[in-house]
Design a protein around this motif. Sequence first.
Motif, PDB file in Angstrom:
ATOM      1  N   UNK A 355       0.807  -1.144   0.052  1.00 41.48           N
ATOM      2  CA  UNK A 355      -0.091  -0.039   0.166  1.00 41.48           C
ATOM      3  C   UNK A 355       0.863   1.210  -0.066  1.00 41.48           C
ATOM      4  N   UNK A 356       0.421   2.059  -0.958  1.00 44.64           N
ATOM      5  CA  UNK A 356       1.185   3.392  -0.988  1.00 44.64           C
ATOM      6  C   UNK A 356       0.797   4.540   0.145  1.00 44.64           C
ATOM      7  N   UNK A 357       1.780   5.249   0.861  1.00 46.65           N
ATOM      8  CA  UNK A 357       1.410   6.269   1.598  1.00 46.65           C
ATOM      9  C   UNK A 357       2.435   7.633   1.011  1.00 46.65           C
ATOM     10  N   UNK A 358       1.599   8.733   1.274  1.00 48.70           N
ATOM     11  CA  UNK A 358       2.143   9.927   0.511  1.00 48.70           C
ATOM     12  C   UNK A 358       2.466  11.093   1.747  1.00 48.70           C
ATOM     13  N   UNK A 359       3.273  11.288   2.092  1.00 46.05           N
ATOM     14  CA  UNK A 359       3.714  12.495   3.015  1.00 46.05           C
ATOM     15  C   UNK A 359       3.680  13.779   2.425  1.00 46.05           C
ATOM     16  N   UNK A 360       2.670  14.906   2.770  1.00 47.31           N
ATOM     17  CA  UNK A 360       2.450  15.986   2.074  1.00 47.31           C
ATOM     18  C   UNK A 360       2.447  17.192   3.192  1.00 47.31           C
ATOM     19  N   UNK A 361       2.358  18.380   2.577  1.00 46.20           N
ATOM     20  CA  UNK A 361       2.550  19.297   3.429  1.00 46.20           C
ATOM     21  C   UNK A 361       1.094  19.725   4.053  1.00 46.20           C
ATOM     22  N   UNK A 368      -6.217   4.102  -1.720  1.00 49.85           N
ATOM     23  CA  UNK A 368      -7.107   3.065  -1.284  1.00 49.85           C
ATOM     24  C   UNK A 368      -8.051   2.925  -2.730  1.00 49.85           C
ATOM     25  N   UNK A 369      -8.014   1.545  -3.628  1.00 49.85           N
ATOM     26  CA  UNK A 369      -8.585   1.368  -4.858  1.00 49.85           C
ATOM     27  C   UNK A 369      -8.478   2.582  -5.705  1.00 49.85           C
ATOM     28  N   UNK A 370      -7.431   3.196  -5.860  1.00 50.91           N
ATOM     29  CA  UNK A 370      -6.912   4.211  -6.959  1.00 50.91           C
ATOM     30  C   UNK A 370      -7.321   5.540  -6.559  1.00 50.91           C
ATOM     31  N   UNK A 371      -7.798   5.746  -5.103  1.00 52.23           N
ATOM     32  CA  UNK A 371      -7.994   7.151  -4.781  1.00 52.23           C
ATOM     33  C   UNK A 371      -7.202   7.550  -3.625  1.00 52.23           C
ATOM     34  N   UNK A 372      -6.648   8.686  -3.151  1.00 48.23           N
ATOM     35  CA  UNK A 372      -5.875   9.069  -2.066  1.00 48.23           C
ATOM     36  C   UNK A 372      -6.849   9.445  -0.883  1.00 48.23           C
ATOM     37  N   UNK A 373      -7.004   8.887   0.281  1.00 48.21           N
ATOM     38  CA  UNK A 373      -7.715   9.116   1.429  1.00 48.21           C
ATOM     39  C   UNK A 373      -6.744   9.878   2.467  1.00 48.21           C
ATOM     40  N   UNK A 374      -7.326  11.007   2.929  1.00 49.75           N
ATOM     41  CA  UNK A 374      -6.619  11.603   3.734  1.00 49.75           C
ATOM     42  C   UNK A 374      -6.913  10.929   5.287  1.00 49.75           C
ATOM     43  N   UNK A 375      -5.567  10.760   5.949  1.00 55.20           N
ATOM     44  CA  UNK A 375      -5.502   9.851   7.227  1.00 55.20           C
ATOM     45  C   UNK A 375      -5.660  10.748   8.214  1.00 55.20           C
ATOM     46  N   UNK A 376      -6.768  10.779   9.113  1.00 55.11           N
ATOM     47  CA  UNK A 376      -6.442  11.818  10.581  1.00 55.11           C
ATOM     48  C   UNK A 376      -5.175  11.587  11.402  1.00 55.11           C
ATOM     49  N   UNK A 377      -4.763  12.606  11.809  1.00 51.29           N
ATOM     50  CA  UNK A 377      -3.677  12.262  12.904  1.00 51.29           C
ATOM     51  C   UNK A 377      -4.022  13.043  13.951  1.00 51.29           C
ATOM     52  N   UNK A 431       0.197   0.969  13.772  1.00 54.60           N
ATOM     53  CA  UNK A 431       0.453  -0.358  13.706  1.00 54.60           C
ATOM     54  C   UNK A 431      -0.547  -1.138  12.817  1.00 54.60           C
ATOM     55  N   UNK A 432      -1.720  -0.150  12.218  1.00 54.26           N
ATOM     56  CA  UNK A 432      -2.806  -0.866  11.630  1.00 54.26           C
ATOM     57  C   UNK A 432      -2.872  -0.207  10.362  1.00 54.26           C
ATOM     58  N   UNK A 433      -1.693  -0.119   9.573  1.00 51.26           N
ATOM     59  CA  UNK A 433      -1.652   0.667   8.184  1.00 51.26           C
ATOM     60  C   UNK A 433      -2.265   1.833   8.047  1.00 51.26           C
ATOM     61  N   UNK A 434      -2.256   2.651   9.326  1.00 52.92           N
ATOM     62  CA  UNK A 434      -2.589   4.068   9.122  1.00 52.92           C
ATOM     63  C   UNK A 434      -3.874   4.331   9.476  1.00 52.92           C
ATOM     64  N   UNK A 435      -4.519   3.448  10.014  1.00 48.89           N
ATOM     65  CA  UNK A 435      -6.256   3.680  10.718  1.00 48.89           C
ATOM     66  C   UNK A 435      -5.966   4.365  11.989  1.00 48.89           C
ATOM     67  N   UNK A 436      -5.074   4.170  12.750  1.00 53.00           N
ATOM     68  CA  UNK A 436      -5.028   4.719  14.095  1.00 53.00           C
ATOM     69  C   UNK A 436      -3.372   5.117  14.433  1.00 53.00           C
TER      70      UNK A 436
END
Length: 910
Positions: A355-361, A368-377, A431-436
Amino acid sequence: MKNDDAKYVERILAGDADAFTILVKKYEKQIHTFVWRRVKDYHVAEEITQDTFLRAYEKLGTLRDPNRFSGWLYRIATRRFLTWFDEKTIPMQSLDAMNEGEIEALLYAQYMMEQTEKLATDKQREVVGYLLEKLPARERTAVVLHYLSEMTCEEIGDFLGVSPNTVKSQLHRARKRLKKEAPIVHEILGGSRHSEDLMEDIMNWIQMNEPGTRHVVNTLSVTSDKTLYAVIGDESIYKLPAGEETWRLVNSDFLRQDTHGSIPITEHDGTLYMIPSHELFASTDEGATWHSIGPCPKGYTRELIVTEETFYLCLDNGIFRSDNAGNSWTAMTDGLHDRLTEHAGIRSLRMHQSTLFAGTNRGIYRLNAGTWEHLPLPVDDIVSVDPVVVSEDHIYVAVSVNILEGDGTPQENFMPLWRGEKLSWWVFRSADGGDSWTDITPVEARDLMRVLPQVTLLTSEKVLLLIGRDNGMVVRSTDGGDTWTYIESSGITPMQFSVGSTLALDPNTFYTRGCTGIHRSTDGGQTWHRFNTRFESYVDDLVSFTARSASNKSSALYARVGPNLVKSMDKGRSWDAVSVGLETDGPSYKENPPLIVQVVEADGVLYAKGIRRSSTAIFRLSNDGNVLSLPTEVPPSFSSAQLMGHVLGGRNFNFKDERQMGQGLIVTISSTIDPLSDELIQENPDFGAERFLKQLIQVQADAAFAYELIWEGMWGNFAVSGKTFYMEYNYKLFRWNPGETEWFYTGVEETIELSRDNVWRGFKLAALGETVYVGKRDGHLLQSLDGGTNWNDVTPHLPLTIEYFIQVVFVDSAVHVVTDNGVFNSKDGVTWRVLTDESGESVIIKSLATTGEAVYGANDAGIYRLQSDTETWEQVAPEISGIVTSLVVDERTFYVGTERQGVLCFKRSV
């Protein structure tokens, strides 16, 4: 000849096409003959000759020294026929141990050896071949180029990139080796002139471990077989095979073009891939040659990831994929915030468990399925995420508040962070692929690092390291971030841009790369050392110094490398940066260290001059030899900030800093005050020399040159006599004594027009008691006998006509003056003696050094000792395979700093 070539080059660059025609006519026959003798085909040679001149015309702007046009042209011709040879698939012996110029010259030399077949009988051919094979490669090259190709020592020097004196020395030693076979050599090679032997023994200089790099390390990558690749200065590609300790030069031609990004090198299934300039290239021979696959989307290259089925390209303004091995690309921007692509806000791309993850500004995204989803921090602010690093089980991110994207202005968003009212940065783990995400920020590091610090992460298995990009701080965890240990003195050089990126080889072995070269840790990040063996390295101000409190009283080597002062306690085998102790402006702010620009030893104390925040500062080495700090009584700083505001206020421009490894910078001068004028010069004489200030008024439209004049004005040399300091600032000479509140202007200043050719030379200063000498850029030598209050121009008494000074040094009570035309000394400034060799010829010295009463001089041809009884130079060490910058004599060992070879060592037998 050289001056004429330089003149025509300048005319060509100014748009005069006829000047290039003159150079073509001058060299066309020579180049054609040179190539024809190698390829043995008249028409092929004609094509290569035309291609050579075409390439020379296209690349003329990259020629750094127009005086070396002929040698540069020969090198282009050599590369052209080498390309032709590659197509003929001629097998070649490994030449890893030789540099590019030597390889090219040796190939030509081998050709000339072949041509001896046309000059002698079969028996003579056998003898000559045997004799030439007995010579070391460099001497053999010099012999065949000089005698068989009839090239002068000057032409050979241009071709090889060494001095004519070095060539003469090589020829001399070759003749000595062949002396027993003189009749054959004379008959076949056309005779040789007799000269006295210079040395009893021929020994070799040893290259020490390089303390730094000549250029910034822009790329550091690892392949599946754990071979490391590095790109130095957007030019040279090196590799470090697994298990080896010495970097190997792989390619120095391919990357000499405009680059856009970090030039990542990625490997998949034995093939290397690289994107230097909007085009994807591949190599199947470990980087020796590269072929184009096709164009890429345009932008600043961040990452290139290659999998079995897909190529992923991360630019600062978009993410792309290719499903046909890089032949075409498709944008992958669905779900990304528009501002990321519009304002170049993408920082990094990583793959974790497919799975791809992108760090951004604007935070972290997951595909996810060809679409980027923003992960809450777990933070309230808009944040930048850089970098993203992954281990087998976890994802780690370094996060900082993005003050440019908040509700207020950047200043309004920054002040609560500065006052400590809000946190400015974190480290999170998933530890769960970016969910938390879990906050694992090391609290101690938050207290020690400044607001919004530049940090990076690297991990292998359970080891996690947090490293300050500018300050070299290391915080280490062996349990994935649950607990942390702060490494007080990591060994990573504290310097802006010192850590550009990092690489984890295994839980024990980690690397960083940046403007100070490569640092390596082999104990899991606990200690770090410079690891630049066989990189090109520019070393200056090399000195041997014994700290006052040194337990074993053994001397250490100190040298200036790029912006740093470095130290070696093991005679050059390893090097570490000397830290700089600075006062801080606040509890949460740690200032970047200064640029160290000069080192001076005086009366058992080592001083260094630094530049920080457009101001000068003098530092003193601590008694233990490990830290530079401000003296108890600090000489006042000179600041150029106001002058920059008058000349360049409100402007933004590009500047290439040749002083700092050619690093390209974008300079912004925010203050907007009244422009520099004659009235301001009269009101502010301390701004600098009058001629310099008036020239600034004339060149204000050329922002880069105006900035260079001001920048170089801060680099002026300094000298110390007792407790008195002398310093050049903005082309004027000042004096300071403890207890004084400001520098005293001595009345000495530069009066000639400054140019890019002379601005960097600076005053050459020497002070002993009340006697002071100053060598100026205009070729005048001034003397003061009262500590700089009154001056005598002793130039009319000098025994030689000179263009510039190299060094002025006191040896006992006599002053020694090193110039472009030779060395001379005097005890009173009136009567001077030229120091020559036994034949009466002047010896051009690049650096003087003393030990006891002995005086030594170094140039590219070797080391010379000044005989005390005759005051003549005697050569005591052989030629030096590099351009000398400085010399140290330590008991029976010579050390020289060089422009490309780092530090070289020669041990005398007597």
